[in-house]
Design an enzyme around this catalytic site. Structure first.
Site, PDB file in Angstrom:
ATOM      1  N   LYS A  36       0.800  -1.234   0.000  1.00 31.32           N
ATOM      2  CA  LYS A  36       0.000   0.000   0.000  1.00 31.32           C
ATOM      3  C   LYS A  36       0.828   1.277   0.000  1.00 31.32           C
ATOM      4  CE  LYS A  36      -0.996   0.088   4.926  1.00 31.32           C
ATOM      5  NZ  LYS A  36      -1.780  -0.668   5.921  1.00 31.32           N
ATOM      6  N   ARG A 136      -8.894  -0.682  16.569  1.00 31.38           N
ATOM      7  CA  ARG A 136      -9.190  -0.303  15.190  1.00 31.38           C
ATOM      8  C   ARG A 136     -10.171  -1.370  14.708  1.00 31.38           C
ATOM      9  NH1 ARG A 136      -4.764   0.594  10.430  1.00 31.38           N
ATOM     10  NH2 ARG A 136      -5.374  -1.532   9.926  1.00 31.38           N
TER      11      ARG A 136
END
Ligand SMILES: *Cc1c(COP(=O)(O)O)cnc(C)c1O
Length: 368
Positions: A36, A136
């Site tokens: 990413k 998260r």
């Protein structure tokens, strides 16, 4: 060459990836190579697969699609690819088309994947992410069995494994307690439903010390780590300690000088806020060799840059990075090379004003 630019040395990346693959293999852990930060660069992806990385992961389906599709006569990436972020409902069709597996936490999303996978006549794999304290993404551990029961009923969905992600939001460290909890949950799911989980994914580059530092550590059921930063920057992600034997300078930022003058150290006039709100106070050191680089907060995180010896960073605004040269006189047109941390790297890679240049010396690696 165009400046500013990020230079990625693919030979060093190859070395870093191969070292991590080899060292983790000794502990029974395979590597999902995370692309990413390179926005799904196909050159980066090929380098990882040549270094022995068997699965690639990215958090954006756009990047996975980009790597998957053949371009300019070049083959697309054929190794399995995992979408690391829970799919958006609005992107389910592309997820089933281009990603082999996704990390999931919501039944509604997995149901939607099932419907789409039936349409595309395809088996879609799912890795269920479990919340282990970082707050998260993740299914609460107490809800895991119920979720698995529901997932197993869904046509064209294969439950491939479970995983967790720590250290990203709250900085919770992977340790023997939370890793043992993940292993226990894997055993519990298998025993309850009489199945095998192929993948138990323990985390990201923040797991390196847990996995490698102490050979006595019980790795338990963990057999996969998803690694981005450690390959790119040669450091683990908890304390940013360098990993021995890895290159920390595989990636650099090169910027060009547009002004170089002797200037005072102390600003003159009545002082209010600067472009980003902070006020700078400096000690009077007389005149210094100050230079301006044509790169700014739009392109990099100035706090995440490491200047070369003899140069220090004095400040930054949107488009200017102000440096002091302690040794050499710097001239307009000269280039200065910085190392970057993960945050500076992310911003540089996403700035349209910063180009990316891949360096490669060993030609053999280009063979796909
Ligand atoms: C970004 C990401 C990773 C990779 O993290 P690094 O710290 O760069 O190794 C792993 N897992 C998930 C879910 C991610 O979003």
């Amino acid at each position: 060459m165009a400046a500013p630019r990020v230079e990625i040395d693919l030979d060093k990346i190859h070395h870093n990836a191969q070292e991590l693959v080899t060292r983790l293999a000794k502990r029974g852990i395979s590597v999902t190579g995370v692309t990413k930060a390179t926005l799904g660069s196909i050159d980066y992806a090929h380098t990882l697969t040549h270094a022995g990385v068997g699965v690639l992961g990215d958090s954006r389906i756009e990047s996975i699609k980009e790597m998957r599709l053949p371009r300019n006569g070049e083959l697309g990436i054929r190794v399995p690819m995992t979408l690391l972020r829970s799919p958006m409902l609005s992107q389910i069709e592309q997820v089933v088309m281009y990603a082999d597996m996704s990390c999931n936490t919501e039944l509604e999303v997995i149901r939607s994947l099932s419907v789409e996978a039936q349409k595309q006549n395809h088996i879609q794999q799912v890795l269920l992410m479990v919340e282990l304290g970082d707050l998260r993404e993740g299914i609460m551990p107490d809800d895991l069995l119920d979720t698995v029961a529901q997932v197993l009923k869904l046509p064209n969905i294969k439950l491939k494994g479970i995983g967790t992600n720590l250290a990203c939001r709250s900085g919770v460290s992977p340790d023997s307690a939370n890793m043992a909890k993940l292993s226990e949950l894997a055993d519990l799911v298998e025993a309850t439903f009489d199945l095998t989980l192929d993948v138990v994914s323990g985390g990201n580059s923040a797991n390196i010390q847990w996995a490698l530092d102490d050979p006595q550590t019980d790795i338990g059921r963990i057999n996969d780590l998803r690694l981005g930063e450690s390959v790119l920057l040669g450091c683990e992600a908890l304390h940013r300690e360098p990993i021995s034997g890895l290159y920390a300078d595989a990636i650099t930022l090169v910027a060009e000088i547009i002004e170089s003058k002797l200037k005072p150290t102390v600003a003159e006039g009545s002082i209010a806020q600067s472009a980003f709100g902070e006020t700078q106070l400096s000690i009077d050191r007389g005149l210094i060799k100050q230079a301006i680089l044509a790169v700014g907060v739009q392109d990099i995180d100035p706090d995440g840059l490491l200047a070369p010896d003899g140069i220090s960073i004095l400040g930054a605004s949107s488009d200017h990075l102000i440096i002091e040269s302690i040794k050499d006189e710097l001239s307009v047109g000269d280039e200065v090379i910085f190392q970057l941390d993960y945050s500076a790297l992310l911003r540089a890679m996403t700035s349209p004003f910063v180009s990316t240049v891949f360096l490669q010396h060993k030609a053999s690696q280009m063979l796909h």
